[in-house]
Scaffold this motif. Sequence first.
Motif: not given
Length: 453
Positions: A69-76, A145-149
């Motif tokens: 999860t962490g690296p995925r969010i960093a990639f996004f 997405l709910a927490h990351r506009d």
Amino acid sequence: MNTSFFGELLQTISDRGRALLARGDRRTDASARSESLVELCEDLLSGRGEASGVALAREILGRYAELTTGPRIAFFEALARRFGTDPARVDKAIAAWQAKPSDATAADLHVASEPRRQELFRRLNLAPGGTASLVRMREQLMDVLAHRDDLKSIDEDFVHLFTSWFNRGFLVLRHIDWSTPALILEKIIRYEAVHEIHDWEDLRRRIDPPDRRCYAFFHPALNDEPLIFVEVALTREIPPGIGPILATTRETVEPDKMRTAVFYSISNCQRGLAGVSFGNFLIKQVVEEVSREMPKLNTFVTLSPVTSFASWLKRERAAESSIALSEADKTALAALDTPGWWQDAEKAEALKEPMMRAAAYYYVRAKNGRGAPLDAVARFHLGNGARLERINYLADTSDKAMKQAHGFMVNYLYVLDDIEKNHEAYAEGRTVVASNQVQRLVRPSLELVPVAG
């Protein structure tokens, strides 16, 4: 002095220190992995050879699939920050257009204004299984997405591309029966979103008898992955409730007595394609398929769930001034607060009239901020050219239906000659095409007054 105590204390501190260092190492490693992936994406965009591009796209998607999860969010985050629109390129294209307006400079401006992510996704799609991987990537993006506009622009790019890639012209309709490969049948059980399929016998009851049908839409790029499937009951008349259709023991309707095709469950299978329109007239295609197989059928209706009536009614009952409900209605509807009210025949009968009026108002008049019906299922069927034919009281008394809709279900009627006309009325003016029976339920004095949801 208790040396054992201090030894254990020092050991605990040492263990915690190592754990913190390891956590820091993991974070550094996560950052490094996402950064390495981003650099590969830059290489993919800068490359020109298709063969090497396919290999690199495969490697990128393979590495992405291994991210937690962490690296995925960093990639996004990197996709949002580094793969958007290039301002300098846009400024240059605007200047060229202003200096010499033409089709060529307009095309250059169009290309320049496109986020780099879109071309990246196109190139990733060249990899074997690329489409399925990107659908899965969007599903994982939706989880945050709910927490990351700041990541919504990525989602908009996915929707833009998927809308083209999953155009209805690419979709293939297949009849699902007991001879369909088990891999697909398992997915039908798993993806059923309206009326749960409990086991293999339950599935067989829905697809194997001569008065039952199931059809699914597939895309060539997603092997054995249904996008949408429709369950159909062939009956004598329009059913007012779901009970007889799902009954474990029932009398099978003989072919020469079948006059009505009831679409009682329509399930979207791929969460990563949520919000992506597959085009209108999907149900029309199913109607045409059923008609070819059973020429004597003359009525085509849904038996549809109601997704948000209960929550809407709760708000209207609590509102100091409600356009939809009179004070007498609010007083009568107070009985809804009694647990198990529908099991009391006297209470259920007393509630029927005000509930039917409220439901009719909800369907015909209640709109969201965009002027469309509040109900998502209504938007789908009206957009597909159906007519709201009938509202059914206590048609589904399952826990889910009572919680969402106080037991209501509705019939949408598909008349082949009227589908395109109804679709145009809805597309152009968000007109809810409804039968006289439904229209009469709406309070005459309120008929022309819309309400915002």
